[in-house]
Design a protein around this motif. Structure first.
Motif, PDB file in Angstrom:
ATOM      1  N   LEU A 128       0.825  -1.205   0.000  1.00 31.87           N
ATOM      2  CA  LEU A 128       0.000   0.000   0.000  1.00 31.87           C
ATOM      3  C   LEU A 128       0.862   1.259   0.000  1.00 31.87           C
ATOM      4  O   LEU A 128       0.612   2.197  -0.767  1.00 31.87           O
ATOM      5  N   ALA A 152       2.466   1.468  -3.505  1.00 31.43           N
ATOM      6  CA  ALA A 152       1.519   1.772  -4.583  1.00 31.43           C
ATOM      7  C   ALA A 152       1.033   3.213  -4.536  1.00 31.43           C
ATOM      8  O   ALA A 152       0.693   3.789  -5.565  1.00 31.43           O
ATOM      9  N   THR A 153       1.003   3.790  -3.360  1.00 28.31           N
ATOM     10  CA  THR A 153       0.524   5.171  -3.228  1.00 28.31           C
ATOM     11  C   THR A 153       1.656   6.185  -3.252  1.00 28.31           C
ATOM     12  O   THR A 153       1.422   7.378  -3.079  1.00 28.31           O
ATOM     13  N   GLN A 203       4.087   6.590  -1.083  1.00 26.66           N
ATOM     14  CA  GLN A 203       4.391   7.152   0.230  1.00 26.66           C
ATOM     15  C   GLN A 203       5.774   6.760   0.734  1.00 26.66           C
ATOM     16  O   GLN A 203       6.171   7.143   1.823  1.00 26.66           O
TER      17      GLN A 203
END
Length: 164
Positions: A60, A63-64, A66
């Motif tokens: 996550l 994918a974002t 961050q």
């Protein structure tokens, strides 16, 4: 494998600093329990869930855009589960009551994860996650130009409410 006594001491000191903690667990990225202070909770079952949650959190974050995974906080009806990266080889997970000061939980968890990282660096290496290629540099924004404002003109003949 028996738990490292220094790591177990760190978990116990952490629970003493944050009285609302109900458990602390250090695991390897492979789901192996390194040290645990989790009364009433099956550490091996929890380690398996942590391994899965950690993998999802890493994906996550990636994918974002961050960056590298640092921590994950889950809030349930009865409390919190906070998971922190502890170097490249381990994960620290804390269980806390709902009335815990979340800021304190996060701060103490980060400190303990750093300490566990230090402890692991001084001992035999665990399997680590593969190195990622460097992130490409971010696009730079176009340069903005500013026009200078004209100075304000003031009127010297203006009357105030006190003048009559």
């Amino acid at each position: 494998m028996s738990a490292d006594p220094h790591m177990l001491d760190e978990l116990r000191r952490l629970r003493a600093r944050v009285p609302q903690l109900t458990g602390a667990l250090a695991t390897g990225l492979d789901g192996r329990v390194l040290a645990q202070d989790t009364p009433g909770v099956d550490p091996d079952g929890l380690a398996t869930l942590i391994e899965t949650a950690y993998g999802a959190a890493v994906k996550l974050a990636d994918a974002t855009g961050q960056g590298e995974f640092r921590e994950l906080l889950v809030r349930g009806v009865y409390g919190y589960v906070a998971t922190y990266a502890a170097g490249d080889a381990a994960v620290l997970t804390l269980l806390a009551q709902d009335r815990v000061n979340v800021g304190r939980l996060l701060l103490e968890g980060r400190r303990a994860a750093a300490r566990i990282t230090e402890l692991l660096d001084g001992h035999s290496p665990l399997p680590t996650r593969p190195a990622k290629p460097a992130k490409p540099p971010a696009k730079t924004a176009a340069t903005r130009t500013r026009t200078t404002r004209a100075p304000r003109t003031t009127t010297t003949n203006a009357r105030t409410a006190t003048e009559s």
